[in-house]
Design a protein around this motif. Structure first.
Motif, PDB file in Angstrom:
ATOM      1  N   GLN A  97      44.878  41.197  39.761  1.00 26.54           N
ATOM      2  CA  GLN A  97      43.486  41.537  39.444  1.00 26.54           C
ATOM      3  C   GLN A  97      43.433  42.578  38.325  1.00 26.54           C
ATOM      4  OE1 GLN A  97      41.886  42.756  43.235  1.00 26.54           O
ATOM      5  NE2 GLN A  97      42.154  40.728  44.135  1.00 26.54           N
ATOM      6  N   GLN A  98      44.320  43.566  38.436  1.00 24.55           N
ATOM      7  CA  GLN A  98      44.340  44.653  37.445  1.00 24.55           C
ATOM      8  C   GLN A  98      44.680  44.131  36.041  1.00 24.55           C
ATOM      9  OE1 GLN A  98      47.343  47.616  38.453  1.00 24.55           O
ATOM     10  NE2 GLN A  98      47.369  48.218  36.294  1.00 24.55           N
ATOM     11  N   VAL A  99      45.684  43.280  35.934  1.00 28.85           N
ATOM     12  CA  VAL A  99      46.072  42.815  34.586  1.00 28.85           C
ATOM     13  C   VAL A  99      45.045  41.834  34.015  1.00 28.85           C
ATOM     14  CG1 VAL A  99      48.553  43.265  34.807  1.00 28.85           C
ATOM     15  CG2 VAL A  99      47.679  41.009  35.430  1.00 28.85           C
ATOM     16  N   ILE A 100      44.405  41.075  34.888  1.00 31.00           N
ATOM     17  CA  ILE A 100      43.394  40.121  34.411  1.00 31.00           C
ATOM     18  C   ILE A 100      42.182  40.899  33.888  1.00 31.00           C
ATOM     19  CG2 ILE A 100      41.801  38.275  35.134  1.00 31.00           C
ATOM     20  CD1 ILE A 100      44.118  37.467  37.193  1.00 31.00           C
ATOM     21  N   LYS A 101      41.793  41.939  34.639  1.00 32.69           N
ATOM     22  CA  LYS A 101      40.666  42.792  34.200  1.00 32.69           C
ATOM     23  C   LYS A 101      40.976  43.461  32.870  1.00 32.69           C
ATOM     24  CE  LYS A 101      39.793  45.624  37.627  1.00 32.69           C
ATOM     25  NZ  LYS A 101      39.225  46.515  38.649  1.00 32.69           N
ATOM     26  N   SER A 102      42.270  43.798  32.675  1.00 30.79           N
ATOM     27  CA  SER A 102      42.647  44.554  31.480  1.00 30.79           C
ATOM     28  C   SER A 102      42.419  43.752  30.197  1.00 30.79           C
ATOM     29  CB  SER A 102      44.108  45.008  31.566  1.00 30.79           C
ATOM     30  OG  SER A 102      44.956  43.901  31.316  1.00 30.79           O
ATOM     31  N   ILE A 103      42.306  42.417  30.310  1.00 32.53           N
ATOM     32  CA  ILE A 103      42.003  41.642  29.096  1.00 32.53           C
ATOM     33  C   ILE A 103      40.564  41.096  29.145  1.00 32.53           C
ATOM     34  CG2 ILE A 103      44.412  41.060  28.503  1.00 32.53           C
ATOM     35  CD1 ILE A 103      43.650  38.161  29.578  1.00 32.53           C
ATOM     36  N   ASN A 104      39.742  41.788  29.937  1.00 31.68           N
ATOM     37  CA  ASN A 104      38.318  41.449  30.041  1.00 31.68           C
ATOM     38  C   ASN A 104      38.048  40.020  30.488  1.00 31.68           C
ATOM     39  OD1 ASN A 104      37.417  43.995  29.242  1.00 31.68           O
ATOM     40  ND2 ASN A 104      37.820  43.463  27.084  1.00 31.68           N
ATOM     41  N   ARG A 105      38.824  39.587  31.458  1.00 29.17           N
ATOM     42  CA  ARG A 105      38.539  38.275  32.052  1.00 29.17           C
ATOM     43  C   ARG A 105      38.242  38.496  33.535  1.00 29.17           C
ATOM     44  NH1 ARG A 105      41.513  34.570  28.620  1.00 29.17           N
ATOM     45  NH2 ARG A 105      41.725  32.989  30.230  1.00 29.17           N
ATOM     46  N   TYR A 106      37.560  37.528  34.122  1.00 27.52           N
ATOM     47  CA  TYR A 106      37.245  37.598  35.548  1.00 27.52           C
ATOM     48  C   TYR A 106      38.438  37.087  36.346  1.00 27.52           C
ATOM     49  CZ  TYR A 106      32.484  37.628  33.671  1.00 27.52           C
ATOM     50  OH  TYR A 106      31.363  37.919  32.973  1.00 27.52           O
ATOM     51  N   TYR A 107      38.638  37.648  37.526  1.00 22.96           N
ATOM     52  CA  TYR A 107      39.678  37.092  38.388  1.00 22.96           C
ATOM     53  C   TYR A 107      39.028  36.433  39.598  1.00 22.96           C
ATOM     54  CZ  TYR A 107      39.054  41.420  41.103  1.00 22.96           C
ATOM     55  OH  TYR A 107      38.542  42.456  41.818  1.00 22.96           O
ATOM     56  N   LYS A 108      39.742  35.483  40.142  1.00 19.13           N
ATOM     57  CA  LYS A 108      39.216  34.770  41.297  1.00 19.13           C
ATOM     58  C   LYS A 108      40.387  34.211  42.098  1.00 19.13           C
ATOM     59  CE  LYS A 108      35.271  31.790  42.001  1.00 19.13           C
ATOM     60  NZ  LYS A 108      34.235  31.013  41.348  1.00 19.13           N
ATOM     61  N   SER A 109      40.440  34.539  43.395  1.00 17.60           N
ATOM     62  CA  SER A 109      41.516  33.948  44.185  1.00 17.60           C
ATOM     63  C   SER A 109      41.146  32.493  44.459  1.00 17.60           C
ATOM     64  CB  SER A 109      41.724  34.722  45.482  1.00 17.60           C
ATOM     65  OG  SER A 109      40.753  34.361  46.422  1.00 17.60           O
ATOM     66  N   ARG A 110      42.149  31.649  44.563  1.00 16.19           N
ATOM     67  CA  ARG A 110      41.897  30.230  44.805  1.00 16.19           C
ATOM     68  C   ARG A 110      42.805  29.747  45.919  1.00 16.19           C
ATOM     69  NH1 ARG A 110      46.450  27.281  43.067  1.00 16.19           N
ATOM     70  NH2 ARG A 110      47.521  28.138  41.246  1.00 16.19           N
ATOM     71  N   LYS A 111      42.503  28.533  46.385  1.00 12.98           N
ATOM     72  CA  LYS A 111      43.444  27.852  47.287  1.00 12.98           C
ATOM     73  C   LYS A 111      44.304  26.949  46.393  1.00 12.98           C
ATOM     74  CE  LYS A 111      41.469  29.059  51.359  1.00 12.98           C
ATOM     75  NZ  LYS A 111      40.334  28.278  51.868  1.00 12.98           N
ATOM     76  N   THR A 112      45.278  26.304  46.975  1.00  9.47           N
ATOM     77  CA  THR A 112      46.224  25.505  46.190  1.00  9.47           C
ATOM     78  C   THR A 112      45.534  24.429  45.350  1.00  9.47           C
ATOM     79  OG1 THR A 112      47.800  25.896  47.940  1.00  9.47           O
ATOM     80  CG2 THR A 112      48.366  24.167  46.356  1.00  9.47           C
ATOM     81  N   LEU A 113      44.507  23.778  45.937  1.00  5.06           N
ATOM     82  CA  LEU A 113      43.875  22.672  45.221  1.00  5.06           C
ATOM     83  C   LEU A 113      42.676  23.128  44.388  1.00  5.06           C
ATOM     84  CD1 LEU A 113      44.158  19.919  47.988  1.00  5.06           C
ATOM     85  CD2 LEU A 113      45.814  20.581  46.244  1.00  5.06           C
ATOM     86  N   TYR A 114      42.620  24.402  44.085  1.00  4.50           N
ATOM     87  CA  TYR A 114      41.583  24.966  43.217  1.00  4.50           C
ATOM     88  C   TYR A 114      40.161  24.833  43.787  1.00  4.50           C
ATOM     89  CZ  TYR A 114      45.180  25.596  39.692  1.00  4.50           C
ATOM     90  OH  TYR A 114      46.305  25.997  39.020  1.00  4.50           O
ATOM     91  N   ASP A 115      40.052  24.694  45.141  1.00  7.78           N
ATOM     92  CA  ASP A 115      38.713  24.766  45.724  1.00  7.78           C
ATOM     93  C   ASP A 115      38.413  26.250  45.930  1.00  7.78           C
ATOM     94  OD1 ASP A 115      39.785  23.761  49.075  1.00  7.78           O
ATOM     95  OD2 ASP A 115      40.823  24.754  47.439  1.00  7.78           O
ATOM     96  N   TYR A 116      37.694  26.805  45.019  1.00  3.22           N
ATOM     97  CA  TYR A 116      37.541  28.249  44.937  1.00  3.22           C
ATOM     98  C   TYR A 116      37.024  28.847  46.240  1.00  3.22           C
ATOM     99  CZ  TYR A 116      38.125  27.286  40.018  1.00  3.22           C
ATOM    100  OH  TYR A 116      38.607  26.863  38.816  1.00  3.22           O
TER     101      TYR A 116
END
Ligand SMILES: C[S@@+](CC[C@H](N)C(=O)[O-])C[C@H]1O[C@@H](n2cnc3c(N)ncnc32)[C@H](O)[C@@H]1O
Ligand SMILES: Nc1c(NC[C@H](O)[C@H](O)[C@H](O)CO)[nH]c(=O)[nH]c1=O
Ligand SMILES: N[C@@H](Cc1ccc(O)cc1)C(=O)O
Ligand code: SF4
Length: 384
Positions: free
Chosen positions: A359-378
């Motif tokens: 989360q920290q590194v994703i925020k550092s490049i001004n992008r949103y983070y989101k946890s997902r499941k394996t099949l990308y059903d958010y």
């Protein structure tokens, strides 16, 4: 504008309109050496990433388990597979596996990713299939909700050969036991001349494609990978991407109940690999500029067919993996918790990254983070 530059701009315009590129056009992109042109390619990949996958960078909290490193095959690029008599060979028992998952659940894991060597000694009542089923059934009995992402096409073929069973039977039985999806490893480079040199004992390109297609037709999702940075040239890289695009197109057009979830570029780790043919050794140093360009061209070439692109942080290291998010990647992969394949090949990038660090590194490049499941059903709202 120079002729070459105009050709690149035209190709990128076409790609930007989501028209499939030809293999020759992708080769033109991969041949670029001029920084300005490479930056244009990066920008197109980044735009397509935004259009096809949005601004969220996803990740999955998972536990990686390499349940045995004993392997009867000798892939020249692999530092993981060992003979039984090797000092550092191992096989985890079911209790070890259950304990690892118990610990991972405390850190919020939703997936277990399981792969191993091809170990003919692992049988129940003389059956490899029964052994693999037992792993899955034991996990699902204890943890019914965990997603099991396991057993590459090579492992499926190994079970079929050991037990003299058809591929369709093996996949169906593993699914019945509780297998949820299959990692698209063992793809390496889908070109049989390259395969004959780097992994002569491995399944050929057609068999890899057949197993993945079969899995999709049976409702099993798969990932897809490419092992890059060894002996392959850019033509062979594009041929590989073309196989993946055709395969995915077929799964979608035939309305199969599953398809490829994501593309993962796997840079070859050569540090500990003494078995690799020495005539190729000098070309093996990881060239990160080439990997970033290939990341962008993979996004552009696979286009709307495969919207999720993931770097391998274990192979690239955290900060280079973050850099790929500007070259077309939209996913960070898994926390892994542990890893043996890259580590035994000599990677020094750690084997666990926490969700908080992602989360920290994703925020550092001004992008949103989101946890997902394996099949990308958010499974959570956009957070940044
Ligand atoms: C180690 S195997 C495990 C599963 C199974 N034995 C197979 O070959 O599919 C999984 C994948 O690890 C990757 N791998 C192996 N050695 C590697 C290396 N030195 N650098 C990068 N990736 C490697 C390959 O892409 C391979 O398909
Ligand atoms: N398991 C390894 C991965 N990636 C797997 C992902 O963590 C995850 O299973 C996938 O994102 C599911 O959608 N990458 C590696 O380089 N090495 C692994 O062992
Ligand atoms: N990332 C692959 C699994 C994988 C395993 C080991 C590797 O070395 C690379 C990749 C998948 O989830 O489908
Ligand atoms: S890549 Fe897989 S099959 Fe090949 S030696 Fe390594 S573990 Fe065995």
């Amino acid at each position: 504008m120079l002729y070459q530059e105009k050709a690149v701009v035209d190709i990128l315009r076409k790609a930007g309109n989501e028209i499939d590129l030809s293999e020759d056009e992708a080769i033109v992109l991969l041949s670029q050496t001029n920084k300005r042109m490479i930056n244009k390619i990066r920008q197109t990949a980044d735009c397509l990433r935004q259009k096809q996958a949005g601004n969220n960078v996803t990740y999955v909290v998972n536990q990686n388990i390499n349940f045995t490193n004993i392997c009867k095959q000798k892939c020249h690029f692999c530092g993981f597979g060992k003979d039984v008599e090797d000092q550092n060979s191992y096989t985890l028992n079911l209790e070890n596996i259950i304990q690892k998952i118990t610990n991972a659940l405390k850190k919020g894991a939703t997936e277990v990713c399981i792969q191993g060597g091809l170990n003919p000694n692992l049988k129940i009542e003389k059956s490899s299939l029964k052994y693999y089923q037992k792993i899955i059934i034991s996990i699902k009995q204890r943890f019914p909700k965990i997603h099991i992402h396991a057993f590459s096409p090579q492992e499926i073929v190994f079970i079929s050969q050991e037990d003299k069973l058809s591929y369709i039977y093996v996949i169906t039985e593993l699914k019945k036991a509780g297998l949820d999806s299959i990692p698209g490893t063992a793809a390496e480079i889908l070109n049989d001349q390259v395969r004959n040199q780097i992994c002569p004992e491995k399944i050929n390109s057609n068999t890899w494609i057949e197993i993945i297609s079969l899995a999709h037709s049976l409702g099993i999702y798969t990932s897809s990978t490419m092992l890059c940075g060894h002996i392959e040239n850019i033509q062979e890289q594009v041929e590989h991407l073309s196989h993946l695009r055709n395969l995915q197109r077929k799964s979608i057009e035939q309305k199969y109940p599953a398809k490829i979830t994501e593309f993962i570029l796997l840079p070859f780790i050569s540090k500990n690999i003494s078995s690799f043919p020495s005539k190729y050794l000098q070309s093996q140093e990881l060239n990160f500029d080439k990997i970033f360009l290939l990341t962008a061209v993979s996004r552009i070439f696979l286009g709307k067919w495969i919207p999720n692109h993931q770097p391998s942080w274990v192979k690239l290291g955290l900060y280079r993996a973050v850099e790929t998010l500007k070259w077309g990647c939209n996913d960070f992969g898994g926390t892994l918790m542990e890893e043996n394949i890259s580590a035994m090949a000599g990677a020094k990038n750690g084997t666990y990254i926490s969700a908080e660090k992602f989360q920290q590194v994703i925020k550092s490049i001004n992008r949103y983070y989101k946890s997902r499941k394996t099949l990308y059903d958010y499974n959570s709202d956009q957070v940044y």
